[in-house]
Design a protein around this motif. Structure first.
Motif, mmCIF file in Angstrom:
data_model
loop_
_atom_site.group_PDB
_atom_site.id
_atom_site.type_symbol
_atom_site.label_atom_id
_atom_site.label_comp_id
_atom_site.label_asym_id
_atom_site.label_seq_id
_atom_site.Cartn_x
_atom_site.Cartn_y
_atom_site.Cartn_z
ATOM 1 N N ALA A 72 30.651 47.737 27.120
ATOM 2 C CA ALA A 72 31.539 47.585 28.272
ATOM 3 C C ALA A 72 30.851 46.704 29.309
ATOM 4 O O ALA A 72 29.639 46.816 29.521
ATOM 5 C CB ALA A 72 31.855 48.948 28.883
ATOM 6 N N LEU A 73 31.628 45.817 29.942
ATOM 7 C CA LEU A 73 31.069 44.920 30.942
ATOM 8 C C LEU A 73 31.703 45.183 32.301
ATOM 9 O O LEU A 73 32.893 45.503 32.373
ATOM 10 C CB LEU A 73 31.315 43.457 30.540
ATOM 11 N N HIS A 74 30.877 45.062 33.349
ATOM 12 C CA HIS A 74 31.388 45.160 34.714
ATOM 13 C C HIS A 74 31.365 43.741 35.260
ATOM 14 O O HIS A 74 30.303 43.113 35.322
ATOM 15 C CB HIS A 74 30.514 46.113 35.546
ATOM 16 N N VAL A 75 32.544 43.236 35.653
ATOM 17 C CA VAL A 75 32.726 41.800 35.872
ATOM 18 C C VAL A 75 31.667 41.192 36.771
ATOM 19 O O VAL A 75 30.928 40.289 36.357
ATOM 20 C CB VAL A 75 34.146 41.501 36.386
ATOM 21 N N LEU A 76 31.528 41.662 38.001
ATOM 22 C CA LEU A 76 30.617 40.981 38.930
ATOM 23 C C LEU A 76 29.154 41.245 38.596
ATOM 24 O O LEU A 76 28.279 40.486 38.981
ATOM 25 C CB LEU A 76 30.931 41.400 40.376
ATOM 26 N N TRP A 77 28.863 42.314 37.851
ATOM 27 C CA TRP A 77 27.482 42.587 37.449
ATOM 28 C C TRP A 77 27.098 41.750 36.231
ATOM 29 O O TRP A 77 25.985 41.260 36.141
ATOM 30 C CB TRP A 77 27.300 44.069 37.103
ATOM 31 N N ASP A 78 28.030 41.550 35.299
ATOM 32 C CA ASP A 78 27.701 40.880 34.025
ATOM 33 C C ASP A 78 28.238 39.456 33.914
ATOM 34 O O ASP A 78 27.762 38.684 33.081
ATOM 35 C CB ASP A 78 28.232 41.737 32.873
ATOM 36 N N PRO A 105 36.734 45.683 36.291
ATOM 37 C CA PRO A 105 36.688 44.932 37.543
ATOM 38 C C PRO A 105 35.787 45.625 38.572
ATOM 39 O O PRO A 105 35.584 46.832 38.505
ATOM 40 C CB PRO A 105 38.150 44.960 38.018
ATOM 41 N N ASN A 106 35.227 44.817 39.486
ATOM 42 C CA ASN A 106 34.418 45.360 40.590
ATOM 43 C C ASN A 106 35.212 45.244 41.885
ATOM 44 O O ASN A 106 35.261 44.173 42.489
ATOM 45 C CB ASN A 106 33.118 44.555 40.750
ATOM 46 N N LEU A 107 35.830 46.317 42.301
ATOM 47 C CA LEU A 107 36.595 46.300 43.561
ATOM 48 C C LEU A 107 35.909 47.221 44.556
ATOM 49 O O LEU A 107 36.551 47.945 45.303
ATOM 50 C CB LEU A 107 38.040 46.728 43.295
ATOM 51 N N PHE A 108 34.537 47.215 44.538
ATOM 52 C CA PHE A 108 33.869 48.161 45.431
ATOM 53 C C PHE A 108 32.633 47.582 46.098
ATOM 54 O O PHE A 108 31.952 48.280 46.792
ATOM 55 C CB PHE A 108 33.470 49.433 44.667
ATOM 56 N N ASP A 135 41.605 37.775 37.197
ATOM 57 C CA ASP A 135 40.397 37.156 36.609
ATOM 58 C C ASP A 135 39.866 38.047 35.485
ATOM 59 O O ASP A 135 39.497 37.575 34.413
ATOM 60 C CB ASP A 135 39.283 37.011 37.675
ATOM 61 N N SER A 136 39.862 39.354 35.750
ATOM 62 C CA SER A 136 39.347 40.310 34.747
ATOM 63 C C SER A 136 40.206 40.269 33.481
ATOM 64 O O SER A 136 39.689 40.312 32.371
ATOM 65 C CB SER A 136 39.343 41.720 35.349
ATOM 66 N N ILE A 137 41.529 40.128 33.669
ATOM 67 C CA ILE A 137 42.431 40.017 32.513
ATOM 68 C C ILE A 137 42.104 38.753 31.718
ATOM 69 O O ILE A 137 41.968 38.780 30.487
ATOM 70 C CB ILE A 137 43.897 39.999 32.986
ATOM 71 N N ALA A 138 41.907 37.640 32.437
ATOM 72 C CA ALA A 138 41.608 36.352 31.769
ATOM 73 C C ALA A 138 40.280 36.433 31.015
ATOM 74 O O ALA A 138 40.167 35.947 29.882
ATOM 75 C CB ALA A 138 41.573 35.242 32.818
ATOM 76 N N ILE A 139 39.317 37.095 31.609
ATOM 77 C CA ILE A 139 38.018 37.273 30.933
ATOM 78 C C ILE A 139 38.216 38.116 29.665
ATOM 79 O O ILE A 139 37.686 37.795 28.600
ATOM 80 C CB ILE A 139 37.016 37.957 31.892
ATOM 81 N N GLY A 140 39.039 39.143 29.765
ATOM 82 C CA GLY A 140 39.315 39.983 28.599
ATOM 83 C C GLY A 140 39.961 39.185 27.473
ATOM 84 O O GLY A 140 39.588 39.323 26.305
ATOM 85 N N VAL A 141 40.902 38.317 27.835
ATOM 86 C CA VAL A 141 41.568 37.496 26.808
ATOM 87 C C VAL A 141 40.549 36.564 26.156
ATOM 88 O O VAL A 141 40.437 36.488 24.927
ATOM 89 C CB VAL A 141 42.726 36.690 27.444
ATOM 90 N N LEU A 175 49.502 47.118 40.905
ATOM 91 C CA LEU A 175 49.356 47.434 39.476
ATOM 92 C C LEU A 175 50.511 46.840 38.669
ATOM 93 O O LEU A 175 50.324 46.413 37.522
ATOM 94 C CB LEU A 175 49.255 48.947 39.286
ATOM 95 N N ALA A 176 51.691 46.763 39.262
ATOM 96 C CA ALA A 176 52.828 46.141 38.554
ATOM 97 C C ALA A 176 52.544 44.649 38.357
ATOM 98 O O ALA A 176 52.738 44.105 37.259
ATOM 99 C CB ALA A 176 54.104 46.349 39.363
ATOM 100 N N GLU A 177 52.004 44.013 39.402
ATOM 101 C CA GLU A 177 51.677 42.576 39.286
ATOM 102 C C GLU A 177 50.561 42.378 38.259
ATOM 103 O O GLU A 177 50.623 41.462 37.425
ATOM 104 C CB GLU A 177 51.243 42.022 40.641
ATOM 105 N N THR A 178 49.584 43.256 38.272
ATOM 106 C CA THR A 178 48.487 43.180 37.295
ATOM 107 C C THR A 178 49.048 43.349 35.883
ATOM 108 O O THR A 178 48.773 42.541 35.001
ATOM 109 C CB THR A 178 47.450 44.288 37.579
ATOM 110 N N HIS A 179 49.879 44.382 35.709
ATOM 111 C CA HIS A 179 50.435 44.663 34.378
ATOM 112 C C HIS A 179 51.243 43.473 33.854
ATOM 113 O O HIS A 179 51.180 43.132 32.676
ATOM 114 C CB HIS A 179 51.319 45.911 34.435
ATOM 115 N N ALA A 180 51.934 42.811 34.777
ATOM 116 C CA ALA A 180 52.789 41.673 34.376
ATOM 117 C C ALA A 180 51.963 40.527 33.801
ATOM 118 O O ALA A 180 52.483 39.697 33.044
ATOM 119 C CB ALA A 180 53.577 41.195 35.593
ATOM 120 N N HIS A 181 50.669 40.495 34.130
ATOM 121 C CA HIS A 181 49.817 39.397 33.631
ATOM 122 C C HIS A 181 49.016 39.789 32.392
ATOM 123 O O HIS A 181 48.248 38.983 31.870
ATOM 124 C CB HIS A 181 48.856 38.939 34.737
#
Ligand code: LRH
Ligand code: MN
Length: 401
Positions: A72-78, A105-108, A135-141, A175-181
């Motif tokens: 598992a990766l944490h976006v801003l750490w890895d 994602p790192n939202l903290f 960005d996290s979704i794009a990295i996942g893809v 979350l709806a906007e996130t899910h849509a992407h």
């Protein structure tokens, strides 16, 4: 006929090997880094700092245990440069034979998230937090990783200082906007936590809130259960049963705790808790429910050796998963049906007390793994090698990776 009502010893071995062959649990990259509490961090010379080192440590754990094929990766750490780091990460994954697991994602961390990220009263700040989700979704893809696993620290510290319902509305929108992407094969896992770092209200505080938000977000969203994110009195396996019943169980962050979100090693305080959770999953699968549940470890090894604690954790998970799988569920059903309380309890606890280590050692040898991965690590030269390679550098003071 063996005591478990599971046929001959041969059938028992065959069943145990089948169960262990399909068991896989994801490792958190941050589990190999120097971590601490607000009172400080005790640096370890062999701790991983670079993503390369985190993949190397994950590969060593997989080489020893045979059950940890993803990281598992944490976006801003890895991936501090976001998508720009993806190709390098993909190359490391290929080099070390460890697939990229969930994207967290790192939202903290950012200063602007003081009053929240996806729930912040500022529309601009919510917008930037959503941008990080995309960005996290794009990295996942790009990394062919399926799960975007969201934990939000958002909340408040004092009554009356924020509108709880207004924040729910902003969260549903985000979350709806996130899910849509999301790409068709991706999932959004929604993790809840009752408190910390917020100490009055947390916007996603329990399984019910996470379930509502996941359902409202869309069909590719599920709930993630971090075993450390519950009040001490909560019956975790009961809410797991509800999430299975509602088809909303997406995954787990396994760890253990004595008090709060202590992130201790799985099974170190209450192994029976994990056994009861594993039973709920296996019973549902035995009844034919097609579950799609990601098993992940989420721990911070503040004092134990990082790699050692991870190997110990995976061995405990293998043991508890195997114990639960050898429970004679048919017999249990009969005893439950006729309310033979003591009979059912003795059968259930008996499976937990069963010593499956000889079976595990046999499976490991059969699969060309060390019969005892922990002593193999402790007597092997990997730790000495990484301590030599990494030991010289000056490690930072602050907490977490
Ligand atoms: C929050 C949490 C979350 C991760 C973090 C490392 O407590 O469980 O899953 O982002 O730990
Ligand atoms: Mn977690």
């Amino acid at each position: 006929m063996s005591r478990t009502g599971l046929g001959s010893e041969g059938e028992l071995h065959e069943r145990a090997f089948r169960v262990l062959d399909s068991f896989d649990i994801e490792i958190p990259s941050w589990g190999f880094a120097n971590t601490g509490t607000r009172f400080g961090k005790f640096n370890q010379p062999a701790a991983a700092v670079t993503i390369e080192e985190k993949f190397a440590d994950a590969a060593e754990v997989h080489r020893l245990t045979g059950s940890t094929s993803t990281l598992a990766l944490h976006v801003l750490w890895d991936l501090p440069n976001g998508l720009a780091d993806a190709d390098a990460v993909q190359a490391l994954a290929a080099e070390h034979g460890i697939r990229v697991g969930s994207i967290n994602p790192n939202l903290f961390q950012d200063q602007e998230y003081k009053y929240g990220s996806l729930c912040n009263p500022s529309k601009e700040i919510r917008g930037r937090a959503v941008a990080h989700m995309l960005d996290s979704i794009a990295i996942g893809v790009r990394l062919a990783s399926r799960d975007v696993s969201l934990w939000l620290p958002d909340g408040s510290n004092y009554p009356g200082t924020q509108s709880i319902r207004q924040r729910i509305g902003w969260l549903e929108e985000a979350l709806a906007e996130t899910h849509a992407h999301l790409a068709p094969e991706q999932r959004l896992l929604v993790e809840y936590k009752p408190f910390e770092p917020a100490f009055y209200h947390t916007d996603i505080a329990d399984w019910g809130m996470a379930l509502h938000l996941a359902k409202a977000a869309g069909p590719q969203a599920r709930v993630l259960v971090d075993t450390g994110h519950h009040y001490a009195a909560q019956n975790i396996e009961q809410l797991v049963a509800w999430l299975i019943h509602t088809g909303m169980l997406g995954g787990f962050h396994f760890n253990d705790r004595r008090y709060a979100d202590d992130d201790l090693t799985l099974g170190s305080i209450d192994p029976y808790q994990i056994f009861r959770i594993f039973h709920e999953i296996q019973a549902a699968e035995a009844e034919g429910l097609a579950l799609d549940v990601a098993f992940m470890i989420d721990q911070s090894h503040n004092l134990k050796g990082k790699v050692e604690a991870m190997v110990q954790t995976v061995m405990s998970a293998q043991e508890l998963w195997l114990k639960a799988s050898l429970l004679d569920r048919e017999r249990l059903g009969e005893l439950q049906e006729r309310c033979d309380l003591v009979g059912a309890e003795e059968l259930f606890r008996g499976a937990f007390y069963r010593d499956v280590r000889p079976l595990l050692a046999a499976w490991r040898e059969q699969r060309g793994l060390a019969a005892d991965p922990l002593s193999a690590l402790r007597t092997g030269d990997y730790m000495a090698k990484i301590t030599r390679e990494r030991g010289g550098r000056k490690a930072g003071g602050g907490s977490y990776a």
